[in-house]
Design a protein around this motif. Sequence first.
Motif, mmCIF file in Angstrom:
data_model
loop_
_atom_site.group_PDB
_atom_site.id
_atom_site.type_symbol
_atom_site.label_atom_id
_atom_site.label_comp_id
_atom_site.label_asym_id
_atom_site.label_seq_id
_atom_site.Cartn_x
_atom_site.Cartn_y
_atom_site.Cartn_z
ATOM 1 N N GLY A 208 12.588 21.344 1.653
ATOM 2 C CA GLY A 208 12.591 22.162 0.444
ATOM 3 C C GLY A 208 12.341 21.438 -0.845
ATOM 4 N N ILE A 209 11.788 20.225 -0.827
ATOM 5 C CA ILE A 209 11.523 19.471 -2.054
ATOM 6 C C ILE A 209 10.042 19.621 -2.413
ATOM 7 C CG2 ILE A 209 11.582 17.206 -3.152
ATOM 8 C CD1 ILE A 209 14.330 18.383 -2.481
ATOM 9 N N SER A 210 9.792 19.868 -3.697
ATOM 10 C CA SER A 210 8.421 20.018 -4.191
ATOM 11 C C SER A 210 8.382 19.535 -5.634
ATOM 12 C CB SER A 210 7.976 21.489 -4.127
ATOM 13 O OG SER A 210 8.781 22.276 -4.990
ATOM 14 N N ALA A 216 18.396 14.707 -8.150
ATOM 15 C CA ALA A 216 19.633 14.825 -7.369
ATOM 16 C C ALA A 216 19.404 15.625 -6.085
ATOM 17 C CB ALA A 216 20.720 15.477 -8.220
ATOM 18 N N ASP A 217 18.525 16.632 -6.180
ATOM 19 C CA ASP A 217 18.235 17.416 -4.968
ATOM 20 C C ASP A 217 17.493 16.573 -3.928
ATOM 21 O OD1 ASP A 217 19.434 19.576 -6.146
ATOM 22 O OD2 ASP A 217 17.544 20.423 -6.917
ATOM 23 N N TYR A 222 17.501 13.987 1.157
ATOM 24 C CA TYR A 222 17.119 12.766 1.865
ATOM 25 C C TYR A 222 18.089 11.644 1.461
ATOM 26 C CZ TYR A 222 12.803 15.376 2.673
ATOM 27 O OH TYR A 222 11.875 16.335 3.035
ATOM 28 N N PRO A 223 19.229 11.535 2.161
ATOM 29 C CA PRO A 223 20.231 10.517 1.791
ATOM 30 C C PRO A 223 19.714 9.088 1.918
ATOM 31 C CG PRO A 223 21.183 12.199 3.238
ATOM 32 C CD PRO A 223 19.711 12.405 3.241
ATOM 33 N N THR A 224 18.671 8.868 2.687
ATOM 34 C CA THR A 224 18.142 7.505 2.862
ATOM 35 C C THR A 224 17.139 7.129 1.775
ATOM 36 O OG1 THR A 224 16.416 8.360 4.333
ATOM 37 C CG2 THR A 224 18.462 7.614 5.364
ATOM 38 N N ALA A 225 16.981 7.984 0.763
ATOM 39 C CA ALA A 225 16.001 7.696 -0.294
ATOM 40 C C ALA A 225 16.408 6.456 -1.079
ATOM 41 C CB ALA A 225 15.883 8.898 -1.228
ATOM 42 N N THR A 226 15.441 5.631 -1.399
ATOM 43 C CA THR A 226 15.655 4.456 -2.249
ATOM 44 C C THR A 226 14.792 4.609 -3.497
ATOM 45 O OG1 THR A 226 13.901 3.234 -1.095
ATOM 46 C CG2 THR A 226 16.157 2.980 -0.261
ATOM 47 N N GLN A 227 15.323 4.102 -4.616
ATOM 48 C CA GLN A 227 14.636 4.292 -5.897
ATOM 49 C C GLN A 227 13.977 2.991 -6.336
ATOM 50 O OE1 GLN A 227 16.958 6.432 -8.676
ATOM 51 N NE2 GLN A 227 15.319 6.545 -10.215
ATOM 52 N N SER A 228 12.733 3.108 -6.794
ATOM 53 C CA SER A 228 11.983 1.975 -7.335
ATOM 54 C C SER A 228 11.382 2.429 -8.658
ATOM 55 C CB SER A 228 10.876 1.534 -6.366
ATOM 56 O OG SER A 228 10.081 0.496 -6.922
ATOM 57 N N GLY A 229 12.049 2.082 -9.761
ATOM 58 C CA GLY A 229 11.632 2.588 -11.063
ATOM 59 C C GLY A 229 11.878 4.087 -11.136
ATOM 60 N N SER A 230 10.828 4.835 -11.412
ATOM 61 C CA SER A 230 10.931 6.299 -11.470
ATOM 62 C C SER A 230 10.474 6.951 -10.170
ATOM 63 C CB SER A 230 10.089 6.828 -12.632
ATOM 64 O OG SER A 230 8.717 6.472 -12.448
ATOM 65 N N GLN A 235 11.707 6.568 3.796
ATOM 66 C CA GLN A 235 11.039 6.189 5.038
ATOM 67 C C GLN A 235 11.306 7.253 6.090
ATOM 68 O OE1 GLN A 235 12.126 2.336 6.508
ATOM 69 N NE2 GLN A 235 10.907 2.538 8.384
ATOM 70 N N MET A 236 10.252 7.661 6.780
ATOM 71 C CA MET A 236 10.363 8.720 7.775
ATOM 72 C C MET A 236 10.197 8.146 9.172
ATOM 73 S SD MET A 236 10.874 11.210 5.731
ATOM 74 C CE MET A 236 10.756 12.637 6.809
ATOM 75 N N ALA A 237 10.780 8.850 10.129
ATOM 76 C CA ALA A 237 10.632 8.451 11.532
ATOM 77 C C ALA A 237 9.344 9.031 12.090
ATOM 78 C CB ALA A 237 11.827 8.944 12.345
ATOM 79 N N GLY A 238 8.807 8.366 13.072
ATOM 80 C CA GLY A 238 7.592 8.869 13.702
ATOM 81 C C GLY A 238 6.574 7.770 13.889
ATOM 82 N N THR A 239 5.542 8.095 14.604
ATOM 83 C CA THR A 239 4.439 7.159 14.858
ATOM 84 C C THR A 239 3.136 7.853 14.463
ATOM 85 O OG1 THR A 239 5.644 6.174 16.691
ATOM 86 C CG2 THR A 239 3.284 5.750 16.585
ATOM 87 N N PRO A 240 2.320 7.231 13.594
ATOM 88 C CA PRO A 240 2.567 5.943 12.938
ATOM 89 C C PRO A 240 3.628 6.040 11.843
ATOM 90 C CG PRO A 240 0.577 6.927 12.088
ATOM 91 C CD PRO A 240 1.038 7.837 13.191
ATOM 92 N N LYS A 241 4.149 4.906 11.396
ATOM 93 C CA LYS A 241 5.204 4.887 10.388
ATOM 94 C C LYS A 241 4.631 5.315 9.030
ATOM 95 C CE LYS A 241 7.982 1.292 12.610
ATOM 96 N NZ LYS A 241 8.595 -0.050 12.442
#
Length: 267
Positions: A208-210, A216-217, A222-230, A235-241
């Motif tokens: 539901g993100i757009s 904050a949403d 996505y609790p595994t989200a990491t922030q780099s600047g803005s 990272q998602m699971a699957g092949t290819p990465k």
Amino acid sequence: MDSDLDDELRRLFSDDRLDVHTTPDATDAVVRGADRRRRRRSTMATTLALVALVGSGVGLTQLRSSTDHMSDELLPTASSTASSPPSSPSVSTFTSTSIVTVNPPAPNSNGSTPGNNNGTTGAPPPKQTTTAPPPLPPSESSKVGKLALAMTEADALKTGALVEPGTPAGSCTTYATTSVPDGDAAVISPANGIVRLTFPSFAKTQRGISAGSAVADVKTAYPTATQSGSTLLVQMAGTPKWSYVFETDGATVTTVRMRLAANDCSV
């Protein structure tokens, strides 16, 4: 008349045929029978005497027992009670064991417990801490419409979703798509195929993100989200990465992109 009767009687009494003849041993038989009757009477008399004697003995015994019993009942019991020592009361002894758990003494400033000189013996065991494993990366489809990451340029052109080539990025080629007019909506590598796709402004991820969603949403979805600047990277699971790239203005999402991990292009 009377003389005739007398004569007849004399004739009858004198007739030998009416005599009773005895055998020679008749006398002995009579004597033996008398002896048997005498012995029988003597035996019966003796038996009756014995029965009477026994009966009198039993009666005397019962009488003596009754008399003794009555005497025992009439005798006072104070003397026998007084002579015997009083019985001591019965005492039951039992042992109860209880286990009491108390808090361990607080350690001193040197880390040892009170009453302990070496600082080790008696010390509470160290607390074991467990580290929760990191959350697994989410799994979603790596497609935007008909286009998918790692799709070759030839296959991408066959879908009809690519509009026209944009500015080349080194050895890579960029394209606008039918849903995103930007010239770099799709970036294709000769070696790895499509390495980046841009979402249309109206499209949403499977969580539901757009464009326009709050930062904050994104972190909640996505609790595994990491922030780099803005920019927020997920990272998602699957092949290819691959990963989601959420570009923001600090408060809301401005652009949503998908990027292949094996990205050899300059964009």
